[in-house]
Design a protein around this motif. Structure first.
Motif, PDB file in Angstrom:
ATOM      1  N   PRO A 278       5.632  13.529   3.264  1.00 55.56           N
ATOM      2  CA  PRO A 278       6.481  12.418   2.828  1.00 55.56           C
ATOM      3  C   PRO A 278       5.656  11.140   2.666  1.00 55.56           C
ATOM      4  CG  PRO A 278       6.890  12.938   5.133  1.00 55.56           C
ATOM      5  CD  PRO A 278       5.948  13.977   4.616  1.00 55.56           C
ATOM      6  N   MET A 279       5.787  10.506   1.517  1.00 50.08           N
ATOM      7  CA  MET A 279       5.004   9.306   1.218  1.00 50.08           C
ATOM      8  C   MET A 279       5.890   8.074   1.284  1.00 50.08           C
ATOM      9  SD  MET A 279       2.029  10.498   0.812  1.00 50.08           S
ATOM     10  CE  MET A 279       1.110   9.159   0.097  1.00 50.08           C
ATOM     11  N   ALA A 280       5.246   6.916   1.483  1.00 51.57           N
ATOM     12  CA  ALA A 280       5.998   5.676   1.588  1.00 51.57           C
ATOM     13  C   ALA A 280       5.192   4.525   1.001  1.00 51.57           C
ATOM     14  CB  ALA A 280       6.325   5.374   3.048  1.00 51.57           C
ATOM     15  N   LEU A 281       5.908   3.571   0.452  1.00 54.04           N
ATOM     16  CA  LEU A 281       5.311   2.321   0.001  1.00 54.04           C
ATOM     17  C   LEU A 281       5.582   1.293   1.097  1.00 54.04           C
ATOM     18  CD1 LEU A 281       4.579   0.721  -3.014  1.00 54.04           C
ATOM     19  CD2 LEU A 281       6.603  -0.385  -2.153  1.00 54.04           C
ATOM     20  N   VAL A 282       4.546   0.610   1.538  1.00 48.29           N
ATOM     21  CA  VAL A 282       4.671  -0.407   2.576  1.00 48.29           C
ATOM     22  C   VAL A 282       4.335  -1.733   1.934  1.00 48.29           C
ATOM     23  CG1 VAL A 282       3.921  -1.110   4.867  1.00 48.29           C
ATOM     24  CG2 VAL A 282       3.810   1.276   4.221  1.00 48.29           C
ATOM     25  N   GLU A 283       5.202  -2.732   2.130  1.00 48.35           N
ATOM     26  CA  GLU A 283       4.919  -4.043   1.560  1.00 48.35           C
ATOM     27  C   GLU A 283       5.470  -5.134   2.457  1.00 48.35           C
ATOM     28  OE1 GLU A 283       6.689  -4.501  -2.276  1.00 48.35           O
ATOM     29  OE2 GLU A 283       8.722  -4.261  -1.543  1.00 48.35           O
ATOM     30  N   TYR A 284       4.853  -6.303   2.351  1.00 50.00           N
ATOM     31  CA  TYR A 284       5.407  -7.467   3.030  1.00 50.00           C
ATOM     32  C   TYR A 284       6.645  -7.915   2.283  1.00 50.00           C
ATOM     33  CZ  TYR A 284       1.644  -8.124   6.355  1.00 50.00           C
ATOM     34  OH  TYR A 284       0.777  -7.964   7.386  1.00 50.00           O
ATOM     35  N   TRP A 285       7.675  -8.217   3.025  1.00 49.57           N
ATOM     36  CA  TRP A 285       8.958  -8.593   2.447  1.00 49.57           C
ATOM     37  C   TRP A 285       8.830  -9.955   1.776  1.00 49.57           C
ATOM     38  CZ3 TRP A 285      12.799 -12.170   2.338  1.00 49.57           C
ATOM     39  CH2 TRP A 285      14.037 -11.745   1.920  1.00 49.57           C
ATOM     40  N   THR A 286       9.389 -10.064   0.567  1.00 52.67           N
ATOM     41  CA  THR A 286       9.463 -11.353  -0.121  1.00 52.67           C
ATOM     42  C   THR A 286      10.847 -11.498  -0.708  1.00 52.67           C
ATOM     43  OG1 THR A 286       8.639 -10.363  -2.166  1.00 52.67           O
ATOM     44  CG2 THR A 286       7.009 -11.400  -0.752  1.00 52.67           C
ATOM     45  N   GLU A 287      11.171 -12.693  -1.143  1.00 57.02           N
ATOM     46  CA  GLU A 287      12.492 -12.936  -1.719  1.00 57.02           C
ATOM     47  C   GLU A 287      12.728 -12.083  -2.959  1.00 57.02           C
ATOM     48  OE1 GLU A 287      15.051 -14.708  -0.653  1.00 57.02           O
ATOM     49  OE2 GLU A 287      13.970 -15.281   1.144  1.00 57.02           O
ATOM     50  N   ASP A 288      11.685 -11.898  -3.770  1.00 58.70           N
ATOM     51  CA  ASP A 288      11.860 -11.154  -5.017  1.00 58.70           C
ATOM     52  C   ASP A 288      11.538  -9.667  -4.866  1.00 58.70           C
ATOM     53  OD1 ASP A 288       9.142 -11.546  -4.676  1.00 58.70           O
ATOM     54  OD2 ASP A 288       8.760 -11.509  -6.831  1.00 58.70           O
ATOM     55  N   SER A 289      11.220  -9.200  -3.632  1.00 54.52           N
ATOM     56  CA  SER A 289      10.851  -7.794  -3.485  1.00 54.52           C
ATOM     57  C   SER A 289      12.029  -6.864  -3.733  1.00 54.52           C
ATOM     58  CB  SER A 289      10.249  -7.523  -2.102  1.00 54.52           C
ATOM     59  OG  SER A 289      11.174  -7.830  -1.092  1.00 54.52           O
ATOM     60  N   ARG A 290      13.268  -7.365  -3.596  1.00 49.89           N
ATOM     61  CA  ARG A 290      14.423  -6.545  -3.929  1.00 49.89           C
ATOM     62  C   ARG A 290      14.503  -6.323  -5.435  1.00 49.89           C
ATOM     63  NH1 ARG A 290      19.096  -9.811  -1.562  1.00 49.89           N
ATOM     64  NH2 ARG A 290      17.573 -11.422  -1.943  1.00 49.89           N
ATOM     65  N   LEU A 291      14.022  -7.297  -6.204  1.00 48.47           N
ATOM     66  CA  LEU A 291      14.128  -7.225  -7.654  1.00 48.47           C
ATOM     67  C   LEU A 291      12.934  -6.534  -8.295  1.00 48.47           C
ATOM     68  CD1 LEU A 291      15.265 -10.918  -8.150  1.00 48.47           C
ATOM     69  CD2 LEU A 291      16.720  -8.916  -7.913  1.00 48.47           C
ATOM     70  N   ARG A 292      11.816  -6.485  -7.571  1.00 51.72           N
ATOM     71  CA  ARG A 292      10.594  -5.932  -8.117  1.00 51.72           C
ATOM     72  C   ARG A 292      10.724  -4.437  -8.336  1.00 51.72           C
ATOM     73  NH1 ARG A 292       5.272  -6.896  -4.805  1.00 51.72           N
ATOM     74  NH2 ARG A 292       6.441  -8.756  -4.258  1.00 51.72           N
ATOM     75  N   LYS A 293      10.323  -3.961  -9.490  1.00 50.13           N
ATOM     76  CA  LYS A 293      10.414  -2.540  -9.809  1.00 50.13           C
ATOM     77  C   LYS A 293       9.133  -1.835  -9.363  1.00 50.13           C
ATOM     78  CE  LYS A 293      14.280  -2.790 -12.149  1.00 50.13           C
ATOM     79  NZ  LYS A 293      15.491  -2.445 -11.507  1.00 50.13           N
ATOM     80  N   LEU A 294       9.282  -0.601  -8.915  1.00 51.32           N
ATOM     81  CA  LEU A 294       8.109   0.202  -8.585  1.00 51.32           C
ATOM     82  C   LEU A 294       7.505   0.723  -9.872  1.00 51.32           C
ATOM     83  CD1 LEU A 294       9.492   2.282  -5.615  1.00 51.32           C
ATOM     84  CD2 LEU A 294       8.110   0.232  -5.530  1.00 51.32           C
TER      85      LEU A 294
ATOM     86  N   ILE B  76       0.850  -1.184   0.000  1.00 48.59           N
ATOM     87  CA  ILE B  76       0.000   0.000   0.000  1.00 48.59           C
ATOM     88  C   ILE B  76       0.892   1.241   0.000  1.00 48.59           C
ATOM     89  CG2 ILE B  76      -1.974  -1.068   1.152  1.00 48.59           C
ATOM     90  CD1 ILE B  76      -1.045   0.268   3.749  1.00 48.59           C
ATOM     91  N   ILE B  77       0.318   2.371  -0.366  1.00 51.60           N
ATOM     92  CA  ILE B  77       1.020   3.648  -0.320  1.00 51.60           C
ATOM     93  C   ILE B  77       0.309   4.526   0.696  1.00 51.60           C
ATOM     94  CG2 ILE B  77       1.615   5.722  -1.613  1.00 51.60           C
ATOM     95  CD1 ILE B  77       1.851   3.982  -4.096  1.00 51.60           C
ATOM     96  N   THR B  78       1.072   5.081   1.626  1.00 54.31           N
ATOM     97  CA  THR B  78       0.533   5.955   2.658  1.00 54.31           C
ATOM     98  C   THR B  78       1.612   6.953   3.056  1.00 54.31           C
ATOM     99  OG1 THR B  78      -0.561   6.001   4.817  1.00 54.31           O
ATOM    100  CG2 THR B  78       1.182   4.365   4.507  1.00 54.31           C
ATOM    101  N   THR B  79       1.319   7.797   4.044  1.00 53.33           N
ATOM    102  CA  THR B  79       2.339   8.745   4.484  1.00 53.33           C
ATOM    103  C   THR B  79       3.370   8.020   5.344  1.00 53.33           C
ATOM    104  OG1 THR B  79       1.078   9.383   6.435  1.00 53.33           O
ATOM    105  CG2 THR B  79       0.745  10.692   4.433  1.00 53.33           C
ATOM    106  N   LEU B  80       4.553   8.573   5.416  1.00 52.96           N
ATOM    107  CA  LEU B  80       5.658   7.930   6.111  1.00 52.96           C
ATOM    108  C   LEU B  80       5.399   7.719   7.607  1.00 52.96           C
ATOM    109  CD1 LEU B  80       8.499   6.778   5.696  1.00 52.96           C
ATOM    110  CD2 LEU B  80       9.397   9.050   6.172  1.00 52.96           C
ATOM    111  N   PRO B  81       4.897   8.706   8.367  1.00 58.65           N
ATOM    112  CA  PRO B  81       4.640   8.445   9.788  1.00 58.65           C
ATOM    113  C   PRO B  81       3.598   7.347  10.017  1.00 58.65           C
ATOM    114  CG  PRO B  81       4.660  10.792   9.372  1.00 58.65           C
ATOM    115  CD  PRO B  81       4.710  10.115   8.035  1.00 58.65           C
ATOM    116  N   LYS B  82       2.553   7.323   9.180  1.00 54.52           N
ATOM    117  CA  LYS B  82       1.538   6.272   9.300  1.00 54.52           C
ATOM    118  C   LYS B  82       2.151   4.911   8.995  1.00 54.52           C
ATOM    119  CE  LYS B  82      -2.279   9.191   7.851  1.00 54.52           C
ATOM    120  NZ  LYS B  82      -3.170   9.503   6.735  1.00 54.52           N
ATOM    121  N   ALA B  83       3.010   4.863   7.990  1.00 56.98           N
ATOM    122  CA  ALA B  83       3.649   3.600   7.604  1.00 56.98           C
ATOM    123  C   ALA B  83       4.540   3.078   8.721  1.00 56.98           C
ATOM    124  CB  ALA B  83       4.467   3.804   6.335  1.00 56.98           C
TER     125      ALA B  83
END
Length: 144
Positions: free
Chosen positions: A125-141, A50-57
């Motif tokens: 300030p905005m942030a993307l929050v995601e559950y970590w996965t093995e391929d999340s380092r490779l995934r492009k935004l 999800i995308i939300t503000t940084l303090p909320k994230a």
């Protein structure tokens, strides 16, 4: 003499320590803040990012990690605790089916917060929050 007293009062206010601040208030009363964090956590479980503000994230990260920990325990009580926090029973079912296998080798840090820059209208300030996965380092935004 009144000026000296005022200077002493201001100095004491500046020197007070920042004890007992357990969480960010996010400019909301406690019930509103709890509902906001429950909504964000439920959305993250449902959509995986999800995308939300940084303090909320940053504040929501604690609760999202807790849901994964409860899912890995997989007891009746942990299901009830997760159900008390998440808004839909489908999300509890999804979390308890998906997360234990997905995060079996991780001992914490299930959620990552990536800074996205500032929002146009109010410069928040905005942030993307995601559950970590093995391929999340490779995934492009997706391009903005």
């Amino acid at each position: 003499s009144s000026r000296v007293l005022w200077t002493l009062a201001v100095t004491q206010l500046r020197e007070t320590m920042h004890h007992g601040i357990a969480q960010r208030t996010l400019g909301r009363l406690s019930a509103h803040r709890k509902a906001l964090l429950r909504n964000l956590t439920s959305s993250l479980v449902e959509h995986d990012r999800i995308i939300t503000t940084l303090p909320k994230a940053k504040e929501m990260r604690r609760f999202a990690d807790k849901i994964v920990t409860l899912a890995k325990e997989n007891t009746l009580n942990s299901r009830r605790q997760a159900g008390a926090w998440l808004f839909k029973d489908d999300l509890v079912k999804k979390a308890f089916e998906e997360f234990p296998g997905r995060f079996a080798n991780r001992q914490g840090g299930y959620v990552r917060v990536l800074r996205l820059g500032n929002r146009k209208g109010d410069n928040a300030p905005m942030a993307l929050v995601e559950y970590w996965t093995e391929d999340s380092r490779l995934r492009k935004l997706r391009p903005r």
